[in-house]
Motif scaffolding. Structure first.
Motif, PDB file in Angstrom:
ATOM      1  N   GLU A 150       0.818  -1.210   0.000  1.00 17.35           N
ATOM      2  CA  GLU A 150       0.000   0.000   0.000  1.00 17.35           C
ATOM      3  C   GLU A 150       0.855   1.265   0.000  1.00 17.35           C
ATOM      4  N   ALA A 151       2.014   1.219   0.665  1.00 13.41           N
ATOM      5  CA  ALA A 151       2.839   2.425   0.785  1.00 13.41           C
ATOM      6  C   ALA A 151       3.281   2.946  -0.575  1.00 13.41           C
ATOM      7  N   GLU A 152       3.601   2.055  -1.517  1.00 12.39           N
ATOM      8  CA  GLU A 152       4.048   2.535  -2.827  1.00 12.39           C
ATOM      9  C   GLU A 152       2.898   3.175  -3.591  1.00 12.39           C
ATOM     10  N   HIS A 153       1.700   2.706  -3.346  1.00 12.12           N
ATOM     11  CA  HIS A 153       0.540   3.323  -3.987  1.00 12.12           C
ATOM     12  C   HIS A 153       0.337   4.745  -3.452  1.00 12.12           C
ATOM     13  N   ARG A 154       0.469   4.914  -2.144  1.00 12.22           N
ATOM     14  CA  ARG A 154       0.356   6.259  -1.571  1.00 12.22           C
ATOM     15  C   ARG A 154       1.474   7.164  -2.086  1.00 12.22           C
ATOM     16  N   ALA A 155       2.691   6.600  -2.208  1.00 15.12           N
ATOM     17  CA  ALA A 155       3.846   7.403  -2.607  1.00 15.12           C
ATOM     18  C   ALA A 155       3.711   7.941  -4.021  1.00 15.12           C
ATOM     19  N   TYR A 156       3.051   7.206  -4.900  1.00 17.44           N
ATOM     20  CA  TYR A 156       2.977   7.612  -6.305  1.00 17.44           C
ATOM     21  C   TYR A 156       1.540   7.874  -6.786  1.00 17.44           C
ATOM     22  N   GLY A 157       0.632   7.990  -5.844  1.00 18.24           N
ATOM     23  CA  GLY A 157      -0.720   8.375  -6.213  1.00 18.24           C
ATOM     24  C   GLY A 157      -1.491   7.338  -6.991  1.00 18.24           C
ATOM     25  N   ILE A 158      -1.219   6.065  -6.698  1.00 17.26           N
ATOM     26  CA  ILE A 158      -1.900   4.966  -7.378  1.00 17.26           C
ATOM     27  C   ILE A 158      -3.038   4.481  -6.492  1.00 17.26           C
ATOM     28  N   PRO A 159      -4.257   4.419  -6.982  1.00 15.47           N
ATOM     29  CA  PRO A 159      -5.366   3.935  -6.159  1.00 15.47           C
ATOM     30  C   PRO A 159      -5.102   2.518  -5.653  1.00 15.47           C
ATOM     31  N   PHE A 160      -5.505   2.255  -4.418  1.00 20.88           N
ATOM     32  CA  PHE A 160      -5.279   0.957  -3.791  1.00 20.88           C
ATOM     33  C   PHE A 160      -6.594   0.484  -3.153  1.00 20.88           C
ATOM     34  N   PRO A 161      -7.476  -0.095  -3.973  1.00 17.22           N
ATOM     35  CA  PRO A 161      -8.771  -0.533  -3.425  1.00 17.22           C
ATOM     36  C   PRO A 161      -8.595  -1.655  -2.417  1.00 17.22           C
ATOM     37  N   ALA A 162      -9.476  -1.727  -1.465  1.00 18.43           N
ATOM     38  CA  ALA A 162      -9.377  -2.739  -0.414  1.00 18.43           C
ATOM     39  C   ALA A 162      -9.587  -4.147  -0.957  1.00 18.43           C
ATOM     40  N   LYS A 163     -10.480  -4.274  -1.930  1.00 22.34           N
ATOM     41  CA  LYS A 163     -10.779  -5.594  -2.492  1.00 22.34           C
ATOM     42  C   LYS A 163     -10.240  -5.652  -3.915  1.00 22.34           C
ATOM     43  N   ARG A 164      -9.283  -6.578  -4.134  1.00 24.39           N
ATOM     44  CA  ARG A 164      -8.585  -6.593  -5.412  1.00 24.39           C
ATOM     45  C   ARG A 164      -8.658  -7.938  -6.141  1.00 24.39           C
ATOM     46  N   PHE A 165      -9.162  -8.974  -5.490  1.00 22.90           N
ATOM     47  CA  PHE A 165      -9.233 -10.270  -6.161  1.00 22.90           C
ATOM     48  C   PHE A 165     -10.177 -10.244  -7.352  1.00 22.90           C
ATOM     49  N   ASP A 166     -11.283  -9.493  -7.229  1.00 23.65           N
ATOM     50  CA  ASP A 166     -12.196  -9.389  -8.365  1.00 23.65           C
ATOM     51  C   ASP A 166     -11.524  -8.670  -9.533  1.00 23.65           C
ATOM     52  N   LEU A 167     -10.673  -7.675  -9.229  1.00 24.22           N
ATOM     53  CA  LEU A 167      -9.923  -6.997 -10.290  1.00 24.22           C
ATOM     54  C   LEU A 167      -8.998  -7.979 -10.986  1.00 24.22           C
ATOM     55  N   LEU A 168      -8.319  -8.812 -10.186  1.00 22.13           N
ATOM     56  CA  LEU A 168      -7.405  -9.792 -10.770  1.00 22.13           C
ATOM     57  C   LEU A 168      -8.149 -10.762 -11.675  1.00 22.13           C
ATOM     58  N   GLU A 169      -9.281 -11.254 -11.243  1.00 15.85           N
ATOM     59  CA  GLU A 169     -10.039 -12.205 -12.054  1.00 15.85           C
ATOM     60  C   GLU A 169     -10.450 -11.578 -13.380  1.00 15.85           C
ATOM     61  N   GLU A 170     -10.965 -10.343 -13.329  1.00 15.69           N
ATOM     62  CA  GLU A 170     -11.397  -9.698 -14.571  1.00 15.69           C
ATOM     63  C   GLU A 170     -10.202  -9.378 -15.470  1.00 15.69           C
ATOM     64  N   GLN A 171      -9.093  -8.933 -14.889  1.00 18.20           N
ATOM     65  CA  GLN A 171      -7.932  -8.624 -15.720  1.00 18.20           C
ATOM     66  C   GLN A 171      -7.382  -9.878 -16.403  1.00 18.20           C
ATOM     67  N   LEU A 172      -7.332 -10.986 -15.678  1.00 23.19           N
ATOM     68  CA  LEU A 172      -6.875 -12.231 -16.292  1.00 23.19           C
ATOM     69  C   LEU A 172      -7.781 -12.622 -17.455  1.00 23.19           C
ATOM     70  N   GLU A 173      -9.076 -12.479 -17.268  1.00 20.95           N
ATOM     71  CA  GLU A 173     -10.010 -12.832 -18.338  1.00 20.95           C
ATOM     72  C   GLU A 173      -9.856 -11.905 -19.539  1.00 20.95           C
ATOM     73  N   ILE A 174      -9.639 -10.612 -19.286  1.00 21.13           N
ATOM     74  CA  ILE A 174      -9.523  -9.653 -20.379  1.00 21.13           C
ATOM     75  C   ILE A 174      -8.213  -9.835 -21.140  1.00 21.13           C
ATOM     76  N   VAL A 175      -7.104  -9.912 -20.419  1.00 19.59           N
ATOM     77  CA  VAL A 175      -5.802 -10.003 -21.087  1.00 19.59           C
ATOM     78  C   VAL A 175      -5.718 -11.274 -21.921  1.00 19.59           C
ATOM     79  N   THR A 176      -6.077 -12.397 -21.335  1.00 20.22           N
ATOM     80  CA  THR A 176      -6.019 -13.647 -22.103  1.00 20.22           C
ATOM     81  C   THR A 176      -7.055 -13.657 -23.213  1.00 20.22           C
ATOM     82  N   GLY A 177      -8.195 -13.022 -22.995  1.00 22.86           N
ATOM     83  CA  GLY A 177      -9.222 -12.963 -24.029  1.00 22.86           C
ATOM     84  C   GLY A 177      -8.808 -12.114 -25.211  1.00 22.86           C
ATOM     85  N   LEU A 178      -8.151 -10.994 -24.946  1.00 20.36           N
ATOM     86  CA  LEU A 178      -7.664 -10.141 -26.035  1.00 20.36           C
ATOM     87  C   LEU A 178      -6.642 -10.878 -26.894  1.00 20.36           C
TER      88      LEU A 178
END
Length: 312
Positions: A114-142
């Protein structure tokens, strides 16, 4: 069983320029390693390393290395879903795959620092597993979408409308790495989307258990478990004698005795051959040697010349 692969795994955010990484990767290539993998972080960790002169971007670095190496597999262990939109990530990885002639691999995870996200202004949502699942589906699907066709996706977090799904990687299937010690969801995501399931920095019994869980997750969806590569990553200190080991431990800010008590590869070539050999016997198809001091090219050469030939 296929011959295991051996890769170096680095942490450039601790303080390494592109030129430092290039020299390290080229030494790894000369010393017979199969791959160069780096973390994807923007802030140093711990007090021993200064972090100077500052972080380097993983995919920018790998693009450069793609043109300055010839045989190494190149990838992240692992990129965070918080850093990039999945459509952009798919373009970046496909382009670097083209630049390397088909040598790229994508490790993708939820992110945790989390600290690196604060340091560089990157959003750090509390729940990220759903993001990972969708990103895996999108990247491999593309990547898998047929040429001349399109790819659309309507998820809770990402929407793609009639993407041309370009560019395409050189490889028919870019290897995708999913890792972590989670008991259920991580093995499930690996079974659905990954070509490799990696466990890092865990004791041998945990490594074996998580590999078994990933194999079971494959069976649950009628996937052949043999198609999911089982891999392990451990921090490494190697040397011909105690003086070498103590010097290398000091360079990374750890006491040799405590390092040896942790979940690591440590000791002489013979000791590391025995430690790694046990994991290979347990099913490791790839081993990542995490090397923290990227200025120590002799360390790379020692492992490549004294350890790897005995493990192959």
């Amino acid at each position: 069983m296929p011959t295991p692969e051996f890769c170096v795994f680095t942490e450039p955010q601790q303080g390494a320029t592109y030129d430092t990484q290039l020299a390290f990767a080229q030494q790894a290539e000369r010393s017979g390693f199969d791959g160069f993998f780096r973390s994807d972080h923007y802030l140093k960790m711990g007090e021993h390393f200064s972090g100077e002169p500052g972080p380097t971007d993983a995919w920018t670095t790998l693009a450069g290395l793609a043109r300055e190496t010839t045989s190494l597999r190149l990838g992240t262990l692992v990129s965070s879903v918080t850093y990039r939109a999945p459509g952009v990530l798919a373009i970046q990885v496909a382009q670097v795959d083209q630049m390397s002639g088909g040598r790229v691999e994508l490790g993708l995870g939820t992110g945790w620092y989390e600290a690196e996200h604060r340091a560089y202004g990157i959003p750090f949502p509390a729940k990220r597993f759903d993001l990972l699942e969708e990103q895996l589906e999108i990247v491999t699907g593309l990547w898998a979408a047929p040429r001349g066709g399109s790819f659309s996706f309507d998820g809770a977090h990402y929407q793609l409308e009639s993407s041309p799904a370009l560019p395409k990687p050189v490889q028919d299937q870019v290897p995708v790495i999913v890792g972590g010690a989670g008991l259920k969801r991580t093995p499930s995501l690996a079974a659905r989307f990954a070509t490799e399931f990696n466990i890092a920095f865990q004791p041998e019994d945990v490594v074996r258990d998580r590999w078994a869980r990933a194999r079971a997750a494959c069976e649950e969806i009628d996937r052949d478990p043999a198609t999911l590569k089982s891999t392990v990553a451990l921090t490494t200190l190697a040397g011909a004698n105690e003086a070498d080991l103590a010097h290398r431990a000091a360079a990374t800010g750890v006491e040799l005795a405590s390092f040896r008590e942790d979940h690591t590869f440590s000791g002489s070539a013979d000791e590391i051959i025995e430690q790694a050999g046990r994991l290979i016997d347990a099913g490791a198809q790839r081993i990542y040697f995490q090397l923290m001091d990227m200025s120590d090219l002799d360390h790379v050469a020692y492992i490549g010349e004294e350890v790897l030939p005995q493990l192959r």
